[in-house]
Enzyme design. Structure first.
Site, PDB file in Angstrom:
ATOM      1  N   HIS A  48     -24.280 -20.706  -8.278  1.00  0.00           N
ATOM      2  CA  HIS A  48     -24.700 -19.701  -9.606  1.00  0.00           C
ATOM      3  C   HIS A  48     -25.922 -18.770  -8.709  1.00  0.00           C
ATOM      4  O   HIS A  48     -26.056 -17.777  -9.147  1.00  0.00           O
ATOM      5  CB  HIS A  48     -25.290 -20.336 -10.575  1.00  0.00           C
ATOM      6  N   HIS A  77     -24.530 -15.479  -9.304  1.00  0.00           N
ATOM      7  CA  HIS A  77     -25.031 -14.389 -10.045  1.00  0.00           C
ATOM      8  C   HIS A  77     -25.397 -13.217  -9.507  1.00  0.00           C
ATOM      9  O   HIS A  77     -25.334 -12.274  -9.955  1.00  0.00           O
ATOM     10  CB  HIS A  77     -26.573 -14.978 -10.784  1.00  0.00           C
ATOM     11  N   GLU A 125     -16.118 -23.358 -13.571  1.00  0.00           N
ATOM     12  CA  GLU A 125     -17.268 -24.314 -14.097  1.00  0.00           C
ATOM     13  C   GLU A 125     -16.746 -25.690 -13.978  1.00  0.00           C
ATOM     14  O   GLU A 125     -17.456 -26.607 -13.837  1.00  0.00           O
ATOM     15  CB  GLU A 125     -17.730 -23.814 -15.488  1.00  0.00           C
ATOM     16  N   LYS A 157     -21.235 -32.201 -18.444  1.00  0.00           N
ATOM     17  CA  LYS A 157     -22.172 -31.279 -18.810  1.00  0.00           C
ATOM     18  C   LYS A 157     -23.191 -31.970 -19.815  1.00  0.00           C
ATOM     19  O   LYS A 157     -24.314 -31.969 -20.021  1.00  0.00           O
ATOM     20  CB  LYS A 157     -21.697 -30.088 -19.224  1.00  0.00           C
ATOM     21  N   HIS A 186     -17.511 -14.204 -14.988  1.00  0.00           N
ATOM     22  CA  HIS A 186     -18.640 -15.057 -14.386  1.00  0.00           C
ATOM     23  C   HIS A 186     -18.116 -16.087 -13.400  1.00  0.00           C
ATOM     24  O   HIS A 186     -18.326 -16.122 -12.545  1.00  0.00           O
ATOM     25  CB  HIS A 186     -19.223 -15.284 -15.547  1.00  0.00           C
ATOM     26  N   ARG A 245     -36.364 -19.306 -40.026  1.00  0.00           N
ATOM     27  CA  ARG A 245     -36.805 -20.555 -39.074  1.00  0.00           C
ATOM     28  C   ARG A 245     -35.776 -21.347 -38.714  1.00  0.00           C
ATOM     29  O   ARG A 245     -35.945 -22.539 -38.340  1.00  0.00           O
ATOM     30  CB  ARG A 245     -37.946 -21.040 -39.733  1.00  0.00           C
ATOM     31  N   LYS A 268     -28.427 -24.190 -25.369  1.00  0.00           N
ATOM     32  CA  LYS A 268     -28.949 -22.731 -24.916  1.00  0.00           C
ATOM     33  C   LYS A 268     -28.443 -21.597 -25.644  1.00  0.00           C
ATOM     34  O   LYS A 268     -27.212 -21.290 -25.864  1.00  0.00           O
ATOM     35  CB  LYS A 268     -28.987 -22.470 -23.505  1.00  0.00           C
ATOM     36  N   GLU A 298     -34.257 -28.320 -19.189  1.00  0.00           N
ATOM     37  CA  GLU A 298     -34.399 -27.717 -17.871  1.00  0.00           C
ATOM     38  C   GLU A 298     -35.428 -27.732 -16.967  1.00  0.00           C
ATOM     39  O   GLU A 298     -35.882 -26.820 -16.506  1.00  0.00           O
ATOM     40  CB  GLU A 298     -33.492 -26.282 -17.846  1.00  0.00           C
ATOM     41  N   ARG A 354     -31.045 -30.986 -14.864  1.00  0.00           N
ATOM     42  CA  ARG A 354     -30.399 -29.809 -15.383  1.00  0.00           C
ATOM     43  C   ARG A 354     -29.981 -28.723 -14.229  1.00  0.00           C
ATOM     44  O   ARG A 354     -29.001 -28.233 -14.268  1.00  0.00           O
ATOM     45  CB  ARG A 354     -30.725 -29.338 -16.495  1.00  0.00           C
ATOM     46  N   ASN A 366     -26.849 -25.473 -11.438  1.00  0.00           N
ATOM     47  CA  ASN A 366     -26.758 -23.975 -11.020  1.00  0.00           C
ATOM     48  C   ASN A 366     -26.083 -24.066  -9.477  1.00  0.00           C
ATOM     49  O   ASN A 366     -25.821 -22.895  -8.806  1.00  0.00           O
ATOM     50  CB  ASN A 366     -28.369 -23.777 -10.555  1.00  0.00           C
TER      51      ASN A 366
HETATM   52  N1  LIG Z   1     -25.347 -21.039 -23.611  1.00  0.00           N
HETATM   53  C1  LIG Z   1     -25.099 -21.578 -22.339  1.00  0.00           C
HETATM   54  O1  LIG Z   1     -25.397 -22.587 -21.703  1.00  0.00           O
HETATM   55  C2  LIG Z   1     -24.146 -20.491 -21.331  1.00  0.00           C
HETATM   56  C3  LIG Z   1     -23.475 -21.203 -20.526  1.00  0.00           C
HETATM   57  C4  LIG Z   1     -22.460 -20.385 -19.885  1.00  0.00           C
HETATM   58  C5  LIG Z   1     -22.086 -19.240 -20.393  1.00  0.00           C
HETATM   59  N2  LIG Z   1     -22.669 -18.761 -21.422  1.00  0.00           N
HETATM   60  C6  LIG Z   1     -22.534 -17.119 -21.932  1.00  0.00           C
HETATM   61  O2  LIG Z   1     -21.241 -17.175 -22.409  1.00  0.00           O
HETATM   62  C7  LIG Z   1     -20.757 -16.024 -22.366  1.00  0.00           C
HETATM   63  C8  LIG Z   1     -19.424 -15.680 -21.782  1.00  0.00           C
HETATM   64  O3  LIG Z   1     -18.721 -16.500 -22.508  1.00  0.00           O
HETATM   65  P1  LIG Z   1     -17.014 -16.466 -22.393  1.00  0.00           P
HETATM   66  O4  LIG Z   1     -16.539 -16.393 -21.203  1.00  0.00           O
HETATM   67  O5  LIG Z   1     -16.370 -17.440 -23.435  1.00  0.00           O
HETATM   68  O6  LIG Z   1     -16.629 -14.890 -22.945  1.00  0.00           O
HETATM   69  P2  LIG Z   1     -16.558 -14.136 -24.122  1.00  0.00           P
HETATM   70  O7  LIG Z   1     -17.129 -14.810 -25.428  1.00  0.00           O
HETATM   71  O8  LIG Z   1     -16.762 -12.565 -23.956  1.00  0.00           O
HETATM   72  O9  LIG Z   1     -14.901 -14.144 -24.442  1.00  0.00           O
HETATM   73  C9  LIG Z   1     -14.104 -13.634 -23.557  1.00  0.00           C
HETATM   74  C10 LIG Z   1     -13.079 -12.655 -24.379  1.00  0.00           C
HETATM   75  O10 LIG Z   1     -11.840 -13.549 -24.575  1.00  0.00           O
HETATM   76  C11 LIG Z   1     -11.829 -13.299 -25.975  1.00  0.00           C
HETATM   77  N3  LIG Z   1     -11.334 -14.614 -26.831  1.00  0.00           N
HETATM   78  C12 LIG Z   1     -11.924 -15.570 -26.987  1.00  0.00           C
HETATM   79  N4  LIG Z   1     -11.270 -16.677 -27.364  1.00  0.00           N
HETATM   80  C13 LIG Z   1     -10.144 -16.367 -27.285  1.00  0.00           C
HETATM   81  C14 LIG Z   1      -8.848 -16.691 -27.641  1.00  0.00           C
HETATM   82  N5  LIG Z   1      -8.814 -18.135 -28.003  1.00  0.00           N
HETATM   83  N6  LIG Z   1      -7.591 -16.121 -27.523  1.00  0.00           N
HETATM   84  C15 LIG Z   1      -7.736 -14.766 -27.053  1.00  0.00           C
HETATM   85  N7  LIG Z   1      -8.874 -14.298 -26.663  1.00  0.00           N
HETATM   86  C16 LIG Z   1     -10.098 -14.878 -27.009  1.00  0.00           C
HETATM   87  C17 LIG Z   1     -13.017 -12.632 -26.660  1.00  0.00           C
HETATM   88  O11 LIG Z   1     -12.846 -11.905 -27.543  1.00  0.00           O
HETATM   89  C18 LIG Z   1     -13.606 -11.988 -25.427  1.00  0.00           C
HETATM   90  O12 LIG Z   1     -12.959 -10.593 -25.366  1.00  0.00           O
HETATM   91  C19 LIG Z   1     -21.913 -15.077 -21.588  1.00  0.00           C
HETATM   92  O13 LIG Z   1     -22.633 -14.322 -22.547  1.00  0.00           O
HETATM   93  C20 LIG Z   1     -22.540 -16.161 -20.970  1.00  0.00           C
HETATM   94  O14 LIG Z   1     -23.965 -15.708 -20.846  1.00  0.00           O
HETATM   95  C21 LIG Z   1     -23.876 -19.366 -22.073  1.00  0.00           C
HETATM   96 ZN   LIG Z   2     -22.063 -20.514 -15.160  1.00  0.00          ZN
END
Ligand SMILES: NC(=O)c1ccc[n+]([C@@H]2O[C@H](COP(=O)([O-])OP(=O)(O)OC[C@H]3O[C@@H](n4cnc5c(N)ncnc54)[C@H](O)[C@@H]3O)[C@@H](O)[C@H]2O)c1
Ligand SMILES: [Zn+2]
Length: 343
Positions: free
Chosen positions: A227, A231, A169, A206, A246, A105, A127, A216, A220, A224
């Site tokens: 997006h 998206h 972003e 943010k 992305h 939990r 999130k 949201e 918030r 978007n």
């Molecule tokens: N929770 C939220 O509010 C929110 C907002 C935006 C995006 N997201 C989510 O975030 C995800 C995308 O995140 P991301 O762009 O960080 O991608 P990711 O976590 O897939 O990282 C991208 C790549 O970089 C590598 N990597 C990470 N840090 C590194 C470093 N310091 N040096 C070398 N390589 C490194 C990772 O292993 C991966 O291969 C998506 O799933 C998306 O849905 C969530």
């Molecule tokens: Zn985004």
């Protein structure tokens, strides 16, 4: 402007994480990594706690991987008083946070974002979740982390393409709420490695938006911007050989949604040109998927109510308006604008 107390901008992540652990007094600690953050980031922390490793990549952000994390936490005999450190990009943060928020939990977790995107976006706002049945972030919860420790030093090993994706972003943050920040971003030298001040501004923006509207329900939605179309582009290209990161899709989406704002008289020609030129300079142009397909995807967008297409648009640089109804013709015009202005 201040940032929420759980957000720490650190110059010395090793010391900061030690301090956080000392403050939380957990009975057990583990760190979640993928193979890249294990190689590039974990050694910089010199943590002497058990490591849980999952495979990198969005395709592993699913409930199966989550069960692996739950299993590891069970093997380590984690209790309600234990702590999980999520060291990685948005995938690690979303999945590790979700695993922690649901284990017994809910146990405490700390986000240590290692990509630019996760520093300025994913790790802020609580999130959490995983993808399910081909649907992004379909299963998840809202839960704030115990701390978010942001250290720009992790970016040294991140690829230029991933950096640029996160930068989209940041551009969005400037466009929706801070014209001066937008101007600073426009002249940022990508090769300088100097990210700290810019990251701080984005984190503030943010942080402020999600604090005003944690669940949201209104404000918030301005996050978007770019997006709704972005998206759709991202999804349409997902299964093709031209898949975009992305932020790359969002950059294109921002140009088109800026044009929607222009069509509605909310943005001047000069402001629109400024946005288009900046995106062209940094991202170039992408080949758009077929218009019909994009519109079908936009119509599926979860934030549309009563069959209307609602967008978060700009009302000048640094200001935004959620819930702006847009019709199909306007969207098609924004596609042709992008095609002729960028490509
Ligand atoms: N929770 C939220 O509010 C929110 C907002 C935006 C995006 N997201 C989510 O975030 C995800 C995308 O995140 P991301 O762009 O960080 O991608 P990711 O976590 O897939 O990282 C991208 C790549 O970089 C590598 N990597 C990470 N840090 C590194 C470093 N310091 N040096 C070398 N390589 C490194 C990772 O292993 C991966 O291969 C998506 O799933 C998306 O849905 C969530
Ligand atoms: Zn985004």
């Amino acid at each position: 402007v201040s940032i929420p107390p759980y957000l720490i901008l650190s110059d010395n992540p090793r010391k900061t994480i030690d301090g956080v652990i000392a403050r939380f007094q957990p009975d057990k600690v583990a760190v979640l990594v993928d193979e890249n953050t294990r190689q590039y980031c974990l050694p910089l922390l010199e943590l002497s706690v058990p490591v849980i490793e999952i495979k990198s990549g969005e395709q592993h952000k699913n409930i199966h991987t989550c069960t692996e994390v739950w299993k590891a936490l069970t093997d380590f005999q984690f209790t309600r008083n234990s702590l999980l450190i999520n060291l990685g990009g948005g995938v690690i943060g979303d999945l590790g946070g979700f695993a922690a928020a649901t284990f017994k939990r809910g146990i405490r977790f700390v986000q240590m974002p290692t990509t630019l995107l996760s520093m300025v976006d994913a790790s802020i706002g609580g999130k959490l979740g995983v993808d399910f049945n081909g649907l992004k972030n379909h299963i998840g919860v809202f839960q704030l982390p115990g701390s978010v420790i942001v250290w720009d030093g992790f970016l040294r090993t991140l690829s230029k393409r991933e950096l640029r994706s996160g930068f989209a972003e940041m551009l969005k943050h400037g466009l929706i709420s801070d014209a001066q920040y937008w101007n600073e971003l426009k002249s940022h030298d990508f090769n300088s490695g100097d990210w700290k001040n810019l990251i701080q501004k984005s984190v503030e923006i943010k942080g402020r938006v999600v604090e005003a509207d944690p669940m949201e329900q209104g404000l918030r939605k301005i996050l978007n911007f770019g997006h709704t179309i972005g998206h759709a582009i991202e999804s349409a290209l997902l299964e093709t050989g031209d898949a975009l990161l992305h932020g790359e899709a969002i950059a294109a989406g921002m140009v088109m949604e800026a044009h929607l704002s222009f069509q509605r008289g909310m943005l001047s020609q000069m402001e629109l040109d400024g946005i288009t030129d900046t995106v062209r300079k940094i991202f170039g142009g992408v080949k758009l998927p077929e218009g019909e397909k994009l519109i079908a995807l936009i119509q599926q967008d979860k934030k549309n109510r009563d069959g209307r297409l609602n967008f978060s648009l700009l009302a000048g640089i640094g200001k935004s308006e959620p819930d702006q109804p847009v019709n199909r013709t306007e969207i098609e015009l924004s596609f042709s604008y992008y095609e002729q202005a960028i490509r």
